[in-house]
Design an enzyme around this catalytic site. Structure first.
Site, PDB file in Angstrom:
ATOM      1  N   GLY A 131       0.853  -1.192   0.000  1.00 42.57           N
ATOM      2  CA  GLY A 131       0.000   0.000   0.000  1.00 42.57           C
ATOM      3  C   GLY A 131       0.880   1.230   0.000  1.00 42.57           C
ATOM      4  O   GLY A 131       1.191   1.813  -1.040  1.00 42.57           O
ATOM      5  N   ILE A 337     -20.751  16.121  21.084  1.00 46.81           N
ATOM      6  CA  ILE A 337     -21.791  17.143  21.303  1.00 46.81           C
ATOM      7  C   ILE A 337     -23.184  16.503  21.239  1.00 46.81           C
ATOM      8  O   ILE A 337     -24.102  16.928  21.935  1.00 46.81           O
ATOM      9  CB  ILE A 337     -21.628  18.292  20.266  1.00 46.81           C
ATOM     10  CG1 ILE A 337     -20.374  19.114  20.621  1.00 46.81           C
ATOM     11  CG2 ILE A 337     -22.872  19.181  20.206  1.00 46.81           C
ATOM     12  CD1 ILE A 337     -19.980  20.172  19.603  1.00 46.81           C
ATOM     13  N   GLU A 363      -5.058   7.477  -0.414  1.00 46.95           N
ATOM     14  CA  GLU A 363      -4.129   8.327  -1.184  1.00 46.95           C
ATOM     15  C   GLU A 363      -2.919   8.760  -0.349  1.00 46.95           C
ATOM     16  O   GLU A 363      -2.453   9.899  -0.439  1.00 46.95           O
ATOM     17  CB  GLU A 363      -4.855   9.518  -1.814  1.00 46.95           C
ATOM     18  CG  GLU A 363      -5.899   9.038  -2.812  1.00 46.95           C
ATOM     19  CD  GLU A 363      -6.340  10.066  -3.813  1.00 46.95           C
ATOM     20  OE1 GLU A 363      -5.572  10.981  -4.121  1.00 46.95           O
ATOM     21  OE2 GLU A 363      -7.475   9.942  -4.290  1.00 46.95           O
TER      22      GLU A 363
HETATM   23  C1  FAD Z   1     -12.026   2.903   1.031  1.00 48.60           C
HETATM   24  C2  FAD Z   1     -10.692   2.809   0.356  1.00 48.60           C
HETATM   25  C3  FAD Z   1     -10.587   3.162  -0.975  1.00 48.60           C
HETATM   26  C4  FAD Z   1      -9.348   3.029  -1.627  1.00 48.60           C
HETATM   27  N1  FAD Z   1      -9.276   3.288  -2.977  1.00 48.60           N
HETATM   28  C5  FAD Z   1      -8.125   2.988  -3.646  1.00 48.60           C
HETATM   29  C6  FAD Z   1      -8.077   3.082  -5.072  1.00 48.60           C
HETATM   30  O1  FAD Z   1      -9.052   3.448  -5.723  1.00 48.60           O
HETATM   31  N2  FAD Z   1      -6.917   2.718  -5.692  1.00 48.60           N
HETATM   32  C7  FAD Z   1      -5.811   2.291  -5.002  1.00 48.60           C
HETATM   33  O2  FAD Z   1      -4.822   1.984  -5.642  1.00 48.60           O
HETATM   34  N3  FAD Z   1      -5.835   2.213  -3.642  1.00 48.60           N
HETATM   35  C8  FAD Z   1      -6.971   2.535  -2.955  1.00 48.60           C
HETATM   36  N4  FAD Z   1      -7.003   2.425  -1.572  1.00 48.60           N
HETATM   37  C9  FAD Z   1      -5.810   1.960  -0.869  1.00 48.60           C
HETATM   38  C10 FAD Z   1      -5.142   3.024   0.012  1.00 48.60           C
HETATM   39  O3  FAD Z   1      -4.511   3.991  -0.794  1.00 48.60           O
HETATM   40  C11 FAD Z   1      -4.179   2.282   0.947  1.00 48.60           C
HETATM   41  O4  FAD Z   1      -4.978   1.571   1.870  1.00 48.60           O
HETATM   42  C12 FAD Z   1      -3.226   3.219   1.666  1.00 48.60           C
HETATM   43  O5  FAD Z   1      -2.306   3.761   0.765  1.00 48.60           O
HETATM   44  C13 FAD Z   1      -2.466   2.520   2.799  1.00 48.60           C
HETATM   45  O6  FAD Z   1      -1.906   1.326   2.379  1.00 48.60           O
HETATM   46  P1  FAD Z   1      -2.115  -0.019   3.251  1.00 48.60           P
HETATM   47  O7  FAD Z   1      -3.574  -0.133   3.504  1.00 48.60           O
HETATM   48  O8  FAD Z   1      -1.459  -1.153   2.541  1.00 48.60           O
HETATM   49  O9  FAD Z   1      -1.393   0.266   4.599  1.00 48.60           O
HETATM   50  P2  FAD Z   1       0.179   0.012   4.927  1.00 48.60           P
HETATM   51  O10 FAD Z   1       1.003   0.621   3.864  1.00 48.60           O
HETATM   52  O11 FAD Z   1       0.377  -1.434   5.223  1.00 48.60           O
HETATM   53  O12 FAD Z   1       0.354   0.842   6.261  1.00 48.60           O
HETATM   54  C14 FAD Z   1      -0.023   0.339   7.549  1.00 48.60           C
HETATM   55  C15 FAD Z   1       0.421   1.367   8.580  1.00 48.60           C
HETATM   56  O13 FAD Z   1       1.855   1.504   8.548  1.00 48.60           O
HETATM   57  C16 FAD Z   1       2.196   2.851   8.321  1.00 48.60           C
HETATM   58  N5  FAD Z   1       3.420   2.931   7.502  1.00 48.60           N
HETATM   59  C17 FAD Z   1       3.699   2.255   6.360  1.00 48.60           C
HETATM   60  N6  FAD Z   1       4.897   2.626   5.878  1.00 48.60           N
HETATM   61  C18 FAD Z   1       5.391   3.560   6.731  1.00 48.60           C
HETATM   62  C19 FAD Z   1       6.592   4.337   6.777  1.00 48.60           C
HETATM   63  N7  FAD Z   1       7.530   4.239   5.838  1.00 48.60           N
HETATM   64  N8  FAD Z   1       6.750   5.188   7.815  1.00 48.60           N
HETATM   65  C20 FAD Z   1       5.798   5.312   8.763  1.00 48.60           C
HETATM   66  N9  FAD Z   1       4.650   4.618   8.760  1.00 48.60           N
HETATM   67  C21 FAD Z   1       4.442   3.745   7.766  1.00 48.60           C
HETATM   68  C22 FAD Z   1       1.005   3.450   7.601  1.00 48.60           C
HETATM   69  O14 FAD Z   1       0.979   4.863   7.701  1.00 48.60           O
HETATM   70  C23 FAD Z   1      -0.132   2.767   8.311  1.00 48.60           C
HETATM   71  O15 FAD Z   1      -0.380   3.418   9.519  1.00 48.60           O
HETATM   72  C24 FAD Z   1      -8.214   2.583  -0.911  1.00 48.60           C
HETATM   73  C25 FAD Z   1      -8.326   2.277   0.462  1.00 48.60           C
HETATM   74  C26 FAD Z   1      -9.550   2.358   1.089  1.00 48.60           C
HETATM   75  C27 FAD Z   1      -9.635   1.954   2.529  1.00 48.60           C
END
Ligand code: FAD
Length: 380
Positions: A131, A337, A363
């Site tokens: 992600g 509230i 994003e």
């Molecule tokens: C409702 C919804 C719609 C979405 N729509 C799309 C879409 O249309 N297209 C698409 O491609 N994606 C989409 N996404 C995906 C979204 O962009 C990702 O969920 C997001 O980028 C986070 O990635 P992850 O869920 O794999 O979390 P991870 O990357 O696994 O992160 C988990 C935690 O670790 C933290 N973390 C990770 N790396 C670091 C770092 N280097 N330093 C500090 N903290 C870190 C993160 O901040 C987070 O708190 C969607 C997600 C949702 C929930």
């Protein structure tokens, strides 16, 4: 910079607000419960130009500015953040990628019907194991004769199951790392493309989110969007602008939550007085209104600079980070509230509280925004 709205922008805000109040507000609860993007809304959004907001008229768009785009998303999110998320993904991810990096033929074939709202777009970057670290994706595109063959899967894709057109990122040269990722446009019905699991979400339930599967999915050689190996770099640029979609969405959501809290605070009596007469409640309202205004200005600044054609890596991330984090606080205070009534579905507070969490995740999470901001500060 002068951020006072022009007459056209005041009219635009009023028009989108009226639309959201009449066409969306009556269905908010039903769409949240059914958890699906309502197809009957598409022609209505299209009629207002909301599915091609910032694209030139020659590509079927409404030809509006980056600031107008913010106004539209704010007003949709004020009523239903899930609908605003769908509009943002369609406009600001799928169509944006094709507009910025697609060939003229791809723009004619895909962008025009997307911007007219005849087709729904999706954008696939995220995978189950990548992600934030999107460059470590596993989906591949292999050249065989006159085709590219896609294999792999994408996770959490807005409109993944229901889109007509998807821009998808895949590895074309594993050894090249980030420079080995390319983008492709894939149409619904292509053999080997299938919908995966539909997500059962906490919030933003009026927007459809699912997995997308590619199993020897053959697409023509000219389905590549932009140059080979530039997919990841281009994706970063799409996201930089896309964040000026999530920021106004968060501002609009916070505005909706704040208005609901203000209304309730005036009506609800406790100890014989409206709760709005208690300083503890007044301070929450004052803080909310102030933070929303600050987030709006950061957002408009980023949109203003983007509208001038500038890169806005720093400004987009600051706007997205701040707007999403204050929106979480405003939605939390809105529930507080409302007291017990903030915890039940008869009032809108609990839905804003559920929907808002996506704004600090989608994003690019808040942590990733801070990382981007810090890198910009340290490299200056
Ligand atoms: C409702 C919804 C719609 C979405 N729509 C799309 C879409 O249309 N297209 C698409 O491609 N994606 C989409 N996404 C995906 C979204 O962009 C990702 O969920 C997001 O980028 C986070 O990635 P992850 O869920 O794999 O979390 P991870 O990357 O696994 O992160 C988990 C935690 O670790 C933290 N973390 C990770 N790396 C670091 C770092 N280097 N330093 C500090 N903290 C870190 C993160 O901040 C987070 O708190 C969607 C997600 C949702 C929930």
């Amino acid at each position: 910079m002068d951020f006072r709205p022009t007459e056209e922008q005041t009219l635009l805000r009023r028009t989108v607000r009226e639309f959201a109040e009449t066409e969306i507000r009556p269905h908010v609860r039903e769409w949240d419960e059914d958890q699906k993007f309502s197809p009957e809304l598409m022609p209505k959004l299209a009629a207002l130009g909301l599915l091609g907001i910032q694209y030139p008229e020659e590509y079927g768009g409404a030809g509006m500015s980056a600031l107008d785009y913010c106004i539209c998303l704010e007003e949709l999110a004020r009523v239903d953040p899930g609908i605003a998320l769908s509009v943002a993904a369609h406009n600001g991810l799928c169509s944006a990628h094709l507009f910025r990096f697609g060939s003229e033929a791809q723009k004619q074939q895909f962008l025009v019907p997307l911007a007219r709202g005849e087709k729904l777009g999706a954008w696939g970057l995220t995978e189950s194991t990548s992600g934030s670290d999107a460059a470590s994706m596993r989906t591949t595109a292999t050249r065989t004769g006159e085709c590219w063959v896609l294999n792999g899967s994408k996770t959490f894709i807005t409109h993944g199951r229901i889109s007509d057109v998807m821009v998808v990122m895949a590895v074309t040269d594993r050894a090249a790392g980030r420079k080995g990722v390319s983008a492709f446009v894939v149409e619904r019905g292509t053999p080997g493309l299938a919908a995966g699991k539909k997500e059962d979400k906490l919030g933003m339930r009026a927007s459809d989110t699912s997995e997308v599967l590619f199993d020897n999915c053959r697409i023509p050689a000219d389905a590549m969007v932009g140059a080979e190996g530039q997919g990841f770099v281009n994706t970063m640029e799409v996201l930089e602008a896309g964040r000026i979609g999530i920021a106004p969405l968060a501002v609009g959501l916070a505005q909706g939550a704040y208005e609901a809290a203000l209304r309730y605070a005036r009506d609800r009596k406790s100890f014989g007085k409206p709760i709005a007469s208690f300083q503890a409640i007044q301070w929450k309202l004052a803080d909310a209104a102030t933070k929303i205004e600050a987030a709006r200005l950061l957002t408009y600044q980023a949109a203003f600079l983007k509208g001038r054609g500038q890169r806005t890596t720093l400004e987009s991330s600051m706007a997205k980070l701040y707007a999403s984090e204050i929106a979480v606080k405003v939605a939390d205070d809105c529930v507080q509230i409302h007291g017990g009534y903030g915890f039940v579905k008869d009032y809108p507070a609990e839905k804003y509280f559920r929907d808002v969490k996506l704004t600090t995740i989608g994003e690019g999470t808040s942590e990733i925004q801070r990382l981007v901001i810090a890198r910009q500060l340290l490299s200056a």
